[in-house]
Design an enzyme around this catalytic site. Sequence first.
Site, PDB file in Angstrom:
ATOM      1  N   SER A  64     -22.404   1.458 -54.470  1.00 13.84           N
ATOM      2  CA  SER A  64     -22.027   0.419 -53.502  1.00 13.84           C
ATOM      3  C   SER A  64     -22.455  -0.961 -53.983  1.00 13.84           C
ATOM      4  CB  SER A  64     -22.630   0.714 -52.124  1.00 13.84           C
ATOM      5  OG  SER A  64     -24.034   0.549 -52.126  1.00 13.84           O
ATOM      6  N   ASP A  79     -30.790  -2.606 -55.986  1.00 15.13           N
ATOM      7  CA  ASP A  79     -29.546  -2.144 -56.598  1.00 15.13           C
ATOM      8  C   ASP A  79     -28.635  -3.302 -56.984  1.00 15.13           C
ATOM      9  OD1 ASP A  79     -30.618   0.298 -56.006  1.00 15.13           O
ATOM     10  OD2 ASP A  79     -28.842   1.085 -54.989  1.00 15.13           O
TER      11      ASP A  79
END
Length: 397
Positions: free
Chosen positions: A147, A205
């Site tokens: 994502s 991330d």
Amino acid sequence: MAGRELYVSAPGKVILHGEHAVVHGKVALAVGLNLRTFLRLRPSKDSSTVEINLPNIGTKFSWNISDLQVLVPSFQDSPENEPVSPSPQQLTILKTFAGISSETNDTESLAVLAFLYLYLSICGQKLPSLEILVWSQLPTGAGLGSSAAYSVSMAAGLLAAGGKISYPAQDNSETTRWTQTELTLINGWAFQGEKVIHGNPSGVDNAVGTWGGALRFQAGKITPIERVPVLQILLTNTRVPRSTKTLVAGVKDKLLKYPNIMEPVLSSINAISEECQHVLQAAVDRLSKEQYSILEELIDINQHHLNVIGVGHPSLDRLCQVTACHGLHSKLTGAGGGGCAITLLHPDIEPTVVDSVKQQLSDCGYQCWETSIGAPGVSLHSSSSLPEDVRRSFQTA
């Protein structure tokens, strides 16, 4: 970018060391995974629409810009184009517009919401007519930062399309990167996309997706690690589903129940992260045989520690046994309880050995990729510099 195609990619991520311990204030090392998400952005053939195509999940949407323009006052540009966090009211507006139930949180719906938020927030008053195609080498839901790679590549593409970051000139073979100031802006907007998808992400991330290489994460502070060598690995997905929330809670329960036992284990994992960072930074261009041996020992020790704190799984034990039979060293990466693992590959390893390991792991029902970590962050590509599998996917999607 009038009349031009734009190709952008961002890497996935793996945790090299420090998973679970990082929840309790210890150091974690996150590294760019050279399985990437690629985005193609180009002016739409129909000047009145914007389209997004996500063939990996079988999703394709098109909207009239005039309908989206009505929403713009609720998504005004921030001062100096600074990234702004999505409000509950804005998310409700987007869900109503896209016909998404307020309780829905499937991959398709979240990807669409993140795109709409970034498109309206970044592009503002002048919504461009675009066709956007995203294709990923990353599996979803495997803890590999899929994502974030999506959010980073989308933020970069929309910022470039809107003229808010540069579009460097390229020759036919080039892959280029943006300036540090531009990367900071990309990262800031990608973080907002991650908030749409995850609610309260750590920011690790998207930072790995933006800068690549390796990052040190501790107590909310993210620090890039300079001059990290690229390491070849085998990435294996056991395909065993797990709940990160349940695994994290289990470690916390053990820590509360046995503090004098568990705290030294977490401190040892912290020391492993520190030692690994020292080895990586001490490498000049490439690791020596002695440095590879140290990294292998650290992998083995950490895998044992992760079993001790309760996040191992028989599927991971089996994986480690298969690779150990070939003299290779593996550990879980991410939440554990199944999920994925990494196996370090020496530069001089025989291809037949790797093929044999991959076959045995495949026979176990696992999915394997031969790839690398320490990969570069978000990048701008020429069409000819795209990997062949990506180029084929863009042509057929």
